[in-house]
Design a protein around this motif. Structure first.
Motif, PDB file in Angstrom:
ATOM      1  N   GLU A   5       0.817  -1.213   0.000  1.00 14.36           N
ATOM      2  CA  GLU A   5       0.000   0.000   0.000  1.00 14.36           C
ATOM      3  C   GLU A   5       0.853   1.267   0.000  1.00 14.36           C
ATOM      4  N   LYS A   6       2.071   1.169   0.534  1.00 14.84           N
ATOM      5  CA  LYS A   6       2.984   2.305   0.516  1.00 14.84           C
ATOM      6  C   LYS A   6       3.734   2.400  -0.810  1.00 14.84           C
ATOM      7  N   LEU A   7       4.069   1.244  -1.369  1.00 12.21           N
ATOM      8  CA  LEU A   7       4.917   1.218  -2.557  1.00 12.21           C
ATOM      9  C   LEU A   7       4.182   1.606  -3.833  1.00 12.21           C
ATOM     10  N   ARG A   8       2.905   1.287  -3.924  1.00  9.78           N
ATOM     11  CA  ARG A   8       2.189   1.528  -5.183  1.00  9.78           C
ATOM     12  C   ARG A   8       2.240   2.990  -5.593  1.00  9.78           C
ATOM     13  N   GLY A   9       1.952   3.884  -4.651  1.00  9.09           N
ATOM     14  CA  GLY A   9       1.966   5.307  -4.974  1.00  9.09           C
ATOM     15  C   GLY A   9       3.347   5.792  -5.374  1.00  9.09           C
ATOM     16  N   SER A  10       4.361   5.349  -4.634  1.00 12.12           N
ATOM     17  CA  SER A  10       5.734   5.749  -4.936  1.00 12.12           C
ATOM     18  C   SER A  10       6.154   5.275  -6.322  1.00 12.12           C
ATOM     19  N   LEU A  11       5.808   4.045  -6.645  1.00 13.13           N
ATOM     20  CA  LEU A  11       6.193   3.497  -7.946  1.00 13.13           C
ATOM     21  C   LEU A  11       5.448   4.187  -9.081  1.00 13.13           C
ATOM     22  N   LEU A  12       4.182   4.482  -8.890  1.00  7.56           N
ATOM     23  CA  LEU A  12       3.431   5.156  -9.954  1.00  7.56           C
ATOM     24  C   LEU A  12       3.969   6.560 -10.201  1.00  7.56           C
ATOM     25  N   ARG A  13       4.431   7.225  -9.160  1.00  4.84           N
ATOM     26  CA  ARG A  13       5.048   8.543  -9.369  1.00  4.84           C
ATOM     27  C   ARG A  13       6.310   8.417 -10.214  1.00  4.84           C
ATOM     28  N   ARG A  14       7.079   7.377  -9.974  1.00  4.79           N
ATOM     29  CA  ARG A  14       8.269   7.134 -10.792  1.00  4.79           C
ATOM     30  C   ARG A  14       7.878   6.849 -12.246  1.00  4.79           C
ATOM     31  N   TRP A  15       6.828   6.064 -12.418  1.00  5.94           N
ATOM     32  CA  TRP A  15       6.382   5.736 -13.772  1.00  5.94           C
ATOM     33  C   TRP A  15       5.951   6.997 -14.520  1.00  5.94           C
ATOM     34  N   ARG A  16       5.171   7.837 -13.863  1.00  4.48           N
ATOM     35  CA  ARG A  16       4.675   9.056 -14.514  1.00  4.48           C
ATOM     36  C   ARG A  16       5.821   9.990 -14.880  1.00  4.48           C
ATOM     37  N   ALA A  17       6.859  10.003 -14.053  1.00  2.00           N
ATOM     38  CA  ALA A  17       7.992  10.887 -14.327  1.00  2.00           C
ATOM     39  C   ALA A  17       8.724  10.487 -15.598  1.00  2.00           C
ATOM     40  N   MET A  18       8.647   9.215 -15.987  1.00  2.00           N
ATOM     41  CA  MET A  18       9.333   8.759 -17.202  1.00  2.00           C
ATOM     42  C   MET A  18       8.603   9.149 -18.474  1.00  2.00           C
ATOM     43  N   ALA A  19       7.349   9.592 -18.350  1.00  2.00           N
ATOM     44  CA  ALA A  19       6.570   9.919 -19.548  1.00  2.00           C
ATOM     45  C   ALA A  19       7.153  11.116 -20.278  1.00  2.00           C
ATOM     46  N   GLY A  20       7.745  12.032 -19.514  1.00  2.00           N
ATOM     47  CA  GLY A  20       8.301  13.227 -20.135  1.00  2.00           C
ATOM     48  C   GLY A  20       7.226  14.265 -20.389  1.00  2.00           C
ATOM     49  N   ASP A  44      -3.359  14.305 -24.207  1.00  2.00           N
ATOM     50  CA  ASP A  44      -4.177  13.587 -23.239  1.00  2.00           C
ATOM     51  C   ASP A  44      -4.265  12.096 -23.546  1.00  2.00           C
ATOM     52  N   ALA A  45      -4.428  11.747 -24.819  1.00  2.00           N
ATOM     53  CA  ALA A  45      -4.569  10.335 -25.182  1.00  2.00           C
ATOM     54  C   ALA A  45      -3.303   9.562 -24.843  1.00  2.00           C
ATOM     55  N   ALA A  46      -2.150  10.123 -25.198  1.00  2.00           N
ATOM     56  CA  ALA A  46      -0.890   9.446 -24.908  1.00  2.00           C
ATOM     57  C   ALA A  46      -0.655   9.368 -23.405  1.00  2.00           C
ATOM     58  N   GLY A  47      -1.001  10.440 -22.706  1.00  2.00           N
ATOM     59  CA  GLY A  47      -0.843  10.434 -21.251  1.00  2.00           C
ATOM     60  C   GLY A  47      -1.714   9.389 -20.589  1.00  2.00           C
ATOM     61  N   ASP A  48      -2.945   9.254 -21.069  1.00  2.00           N
ATOM     62  CA  ASP A  48      -3.845   8.239 -20.523  1.00  2.00           C
ATOM     63  C   ASP A  48      -3.318   6.833 -20.805  1.00  2.00           C
ATOM     64  N   ALA A  49      -2.783   6.638 -22.008  1.00  2.00           N
ATOM     65  CA  ALA A  49      -2.248   5.322 -22.365  1.00  2.00           C
ATOM     66  C   ALA A  49      -1.036   4.979 -21.500  1.00  2.00           C
ATOM     67  N   TRP A  50      -0.172   5.971 -21.287  1.00  2.00           N
ATOM     68  CA  TRP A  50       1.004   5.755 -20.436  1.00  2.00           C
ATOM     69  C   TRP A  50       0.577   5.398 -19.014  1.00  2.00           C
ATOM     70  N   GLU A  51      -0.407   6.114 -18.501  1.00  2.00           N
ATOM     71  CA  GLU A  51      -0.914   5.848 -17.155  1.00  2.00           C
ATOM     72  C   GLU A  51      -1.493   4.437 -17.066  1.00  2.00           C
ATOM     73  N   ALA A  52      -2.207   4.019 -18.090  1.00  2.00           N
ATOM     74  CA  ALA A  52      -2.819   2.686 -18.083  1.00  2.00           C
ATOM     75  C   ALA A  52      -1.757   1.595 -18.037  1.00  2.00           C
ATOM     76  N   VAL A  53      -0.661   1.789 -18.762  1.00  2.00           N
ATOM     77  CA  VAL A  53       0.422   0.803 -18.733  1.00  2.00           C
ATOM     78  C   VAL A  53       1.021   0.727 -17.331  1.00  2.00           C
ATOM     79  N   GLY A  54       1.267   1.879 -16.723  1.00  2.00           N
ATOM     80  CA  GLY A  54       1.825   1.886 -15.373  1.00  2.00           C
ATOM     81  C   GLY A  54       0.917   1.205 -14.370  1.00  2.00           C
ATOM     82  N   GLN A  55      -0.369   1.492 -14.452  1.00  2.00           N
ATOM     83  CA  GLN A  55      -1.323   0.864 -13.538  1.00  2.00           C
ATOM     84  C   GLN A  55      -1.342  -0.653 -13.729  1.00  2.00           C
TER      85      GLN A  55
END
Length: 309
Positions: free
Chosen positions: A89-104, A109-120
């Motif tokens: 429960e602590k790690l999920r948020g931290s890891l998703l923040r790392r994932w989002r930071a790699m998007a650049g 919006d469409a690409a951002g949503d797709a990137w978020e879906a992959v991370g999730q």
């Protein structure tokens, strides 16, 4: 190996609960729980929660009563304790923040949503209930260590993002099938990153993921060396952390019988020990090789003893 239980003082669900732990092995703990009829859902990462009415029965079945302080001390010394910061429960948020930071920057919006879906999706995969070692803490560790190696100059000019993405995908498919899991994880990376990143970067990510099947990057493959060293850094941890790692690996292969596991695990460890180099970066070889070989040797001796029983 001993099973311990503390007094029932933890309130929940209209009663109070005790903690049941092992001083050495999650496998031993699970075996005791099965024999005692403790439900699997009572397991909480490093212990079982049992209601007060079960305590005396569990003591009769072999659990040693100790204080709550002693349970905490024994669990910490065993290397099996899961710290609060390492719980899913602590790690999920931290890891998703790392994932989002790699998007650049600059994604629509469409690409951002797709990137978020992959991370999730990846976080869900790494959170699957059958995973013990190959789970979120391992993912975070590989990301942290690979980044530290990159900061130390080990990439020699190669970009870091493919390494980080390969860390995310390298055990994204995990069924305990060596070789197949890595191939399927690489294929997943190609599928999920297609259209989100340049083709050559996607192929590099897939190549790096496949390389974690052997941990033998070719000479001059700086990115492969960084990823494989980050993946194997756990071998050089302090003894109590290594014991935890070994116990979690055994739990990952709970579907394999004890003698078959011992033979397979020993073969893997002997292959590592026979390799000319365990680590392929200068940092890894300098800082981790000796400790890793000491830990592996100790585990091989333990497996030999277990194999006689």
């Amino acid at each position: 190996m001993t099973i311990y239980i503390d007094p029932p003082v933890w309130p929940a669900h209209g009663t109070v609960f005790s903690h049941v732990i092992s001083d050495e092995s999650l496998e031993e703990l699970h075996a005791f729980a099965r024999g005692a009829g403790i439900r699997a859902r009572a397991f909480d990462r490093d212990h079982y929660d049992v209601p007060a009415q079960r305590v005396q029965d569990l003591v009769r079945q072999g659990a040693v009563p100790v204080s709550g302080h002693d349970v905490a001390r024994i669990l910490a010394a065993s290397g099996l304790r899961v710290k609060a910061r390492d719980r899913p429960e602590k790690l999920r948020g931290s890891l998703l923040r790392r994932w989002r930071a790699m998007a650049g920057p600059g994604r629509n919006d469409a690409a951002g949503d797709a990137w978020e879906a992959v991370g999730q999706d990846l976080v869900q995969r790494w959170s699957e209930p059958h995973r013990h070692y190959h789970a979120l803490p391992h993912l975070l560790s590989v990301l942290r260590v690979s980044h530290a190696l990159a900061q130390a100059g080990e990439l020699r000019g190669a970009p870091y993002r493919p390494v980080a993405l390969a860390a995310w995908f390298h055990d994204a498919v995990y069924a305990g099938n060596a070789g197949q899991d890595e191939q399927q994880s690489a294929h997943l990376a190609q599928q999920q990153l297609d259209g989100l990143l340049p083709d050559d970067e996607v192929e590099e990510v897939a190549r790096l993921v496949r390389g974690t099947a052997t941990h033998s990057p070719w000479e001059g493959d700086a990115a492969g060396a960084v990823l494989t060293d980050a993946d194997l850094e756990v071998l050089a941890r302090p003894a109590h952390e290594y014991l935890r790692y070994a116990a979690q690996v055994r739990a990952d292969y709970a579907h394999v019988g004890e003698q078959d596991f011992i033979r397979g695990r020993a073969a893997v460890l002997r292959t590592l020990m026979a390799a000319p180099r365990l680590f392929h970066t200068h940092t890894g070889e300098l800082q981790w090789d000796a400790a890793a070989r000491k830990n592996i040797s100790a585990e091989l001796k333990d497996l030999e003893v277990r194999g006689r029983h």
